[in-house]
Design a protein around this motif. Structure first.
Motif, PDB file in Angstrom:
ATOM      1  N   LEU A 138       1.817   9.309  -5.879  1.00  0.00           N
ATOM      2  CA  LEU A 138       2.292  10.938  -6.114  1.00  0.00           C
ATOM      3  C   LEU A 138       3.033  11.021  -7.056  1.00  0.00           C
ATOM      4  O   LEU A 138       3.142  12.124  -7.438  1.00  0.00           O
ATOM      5  N   GLY A 139       3.508   9.838  -7.377  1.00  0.00           N
ATOM      6  CA  GLY A 139       4.985  10.006  -8.468  1.00  0.00           C
ATOM      7  C   GLY A 139       3.992  10.298  -9.270  1.00  0.00           C
ATOM      8  O   GLY A 139       4.908  10.996 -10.677  1.00  0.00           O
ATOM      9  N   LEU A 140       2.995   9.899 -10.323  1.00  0.00           N
ATOM     10  CA  LEU A 140       2.193  10.036 -10.881  1.00  0.00           C
ATOM     11  C   LEU A 140       1.732  11.666 -11.773  1.00  0.00           C
ATOM     12  O   LEU A 140       1.363  12.273 -12.381  1.00  0.00           O
ATOM     13  N   ALA A 146       4.862  -3.139  -6.016  1.00  0.00           N
ATOM     14  CA  ALA A 146       3.436  -3.140  -4.938  1.00  0.00           C
ATOM     15  C   ALA A 146       2.844  -4.964  -5.989  1.00  0.00           C
ATOM     16  O   ALA A 146       2.539  -5.077  -5.015  1.00  0.00           O
ATOM     17  N   ALA A 147       2.586  -4.485  -7.491  1.00  0.00           N
ATOM     18  CA  ALA A 147       2.008  -5.603  -7.752  1.00  0.00           C
ATOM     19  C   ALA A 147       2.640  -6.746  -7.220  1.00  0.00           C
ATOM     20  O   ALA A 147       2.333  -7.590  -6.974  1.00  0.00           O
ATOM     21  N   ILE A 148       4.066  -7.528  -7.324  1.00  0.00           N
ATOM     22  CA  ILE A 148       4.431  -8.819  -6.039  1.00  0.00           C
ATOM     23  C   ILE A 148       4.321  -8.290  -5.406  1.00  0.00           C
ATOM     24  O   ILE A 148       3.630  -9.915  -4.865  1.00  0.00           O
ATOM     25  N   ALA A 179       0.440  -1.204   0.282  1.00  0.00           N
ATOM     26  CA  ALA A 179       0.086   0.315   0.454  1.00  0.00           C
ATOM     27  C   ALA A 179       0.866   1.550  -0.131  1.00  0.00           C
ATOM     28  O   ALA A 179       0.504   1.859  -0.492  1.00  0.00           O
ATOM     29  N   VAL A 180       2.539   1.537   0.603  1.00  0.00           N
ATOM     30  CA  VAL A 180       3.087   2.131   0.434  1.00  0.00           C
ATOM     31  C   VAL A 180       3.329   2.005  -0.621  1.00  0.00           C
ATOM     32  O   VAL A 180       3.450   3.792  -1.481  1.00  0.00           O
ATOM     33  N   VAL A 181       3.906   1.773  -1.109  1.00  0.00           N
ATOM     34  CA  VAL A 181       4.368   1.862  -2.459  1.00  0.00           C
ATOM     35  C   VAL A 181       3.749   1.942  -3.176  1.00  0.00           C
ATOM     36  O   VAL A 181       3.778   3.044  -4.430  1.00  0.00           O
ATOM     37  N   VAL A 182       2.405   1.745  -2.874  1.00  0.00           N
ATOM     38  CA  VAL A 182       1.333   2.368  -4.461  1.00  0.00           C
ATOM     39  C   VAL A 182       1.065   3.932  -4.130  1.00  0.00           C
ATOM     40  O   VAL A 182       0.839   4.559  -5.101  1.00  0.00           O
ATOM     41  N   HIS A 235       7.638   3.425 -11.976  1.00  0.00           N
ATOM     42  CA  HIS A 235       6.792   2.011 -12.802  1.00  0.00           C
ATOM     43  C   HIS A 235       8.116   0.444 -12.494  1.00  0.00           C
ATOM     44  O   HIS A 235       7.528  -0.100 -11.782  1.00  0.00           O
ATOM     45  N   ILE A 236       9.126   1.478 -11.144  1.00  0.00           N
ATOM     46  CA  ILE A 236      10.003   0.277 -10.696  1.00  0.00           C
ATOM     47  C   ILE A 236       8.666  -0.280  -9.955  1.00  0.00           C
ATOM     48  O   ILE A 236       8.371  -1.343  -8.955  1.00  0.00           O
ATOM     49  N   LEU A 237       8.460   0.867  -9.051  1.00  0.00           N
ATOM     50  CA  LEU A 237       7.642   0.801  -7.712  1.00  0.00           C
ATOM     51  C   LEU A 237       6.220  -0.114  -8.181  1.00  0.00           C
ATOM     52  O   LEU A 237       5.624  -0.627  -6.540  1.00  0.00           O
ATOM     53  N   LEU A 238       5.788   0.373  -8.841  1.00  0.00           N
ATOM     54  CA  LEU A 238       4.235  -0.011  -9.733  1.00  0.00           C
ATOM     55  C   LEU A 238       4.500  -1.386  -9.399  1.00  0.00           C
ATOM     56  O   LEU A 238       3.775  -2.491  -9.004  1.00  0.00           O
TER      57      LEU A 238
END
Length: 50
Positions: free
Chosen positions: A17-19, A35-37, A9-12, A29-32
């Motif tokens: 915020l970055g978007l 987060a998905a993983i 949740a923090v990563v998303v 995109h790396i953070l996304l």
């Protein structure tokens, strides 16, 4: 809420915020992906426990 869900949740949150503010470039995109993983691992680990 498990620790993996919290981290995801923090990563998303930071990804959104970055978007919004157009900062971070490719890092967003790396953070996304991370987060998905994290969410996938969390779902798989919950199914194994039950």
């Amino acid at each position: 809420m498990g620790i993996l869900s919290f981290i995801g949740a923090v990563v998303v949150f930071f990804w959104v915020l970055g978007l919004i503010f157009s900062i971070g470039g490719g890092l967003i995109h790396i953070l996304l992906v991370i987060a998905a993983i994290v969410f996938i691992v969390d779902i798989i680990s919950k199914k194994r426990i039950r």
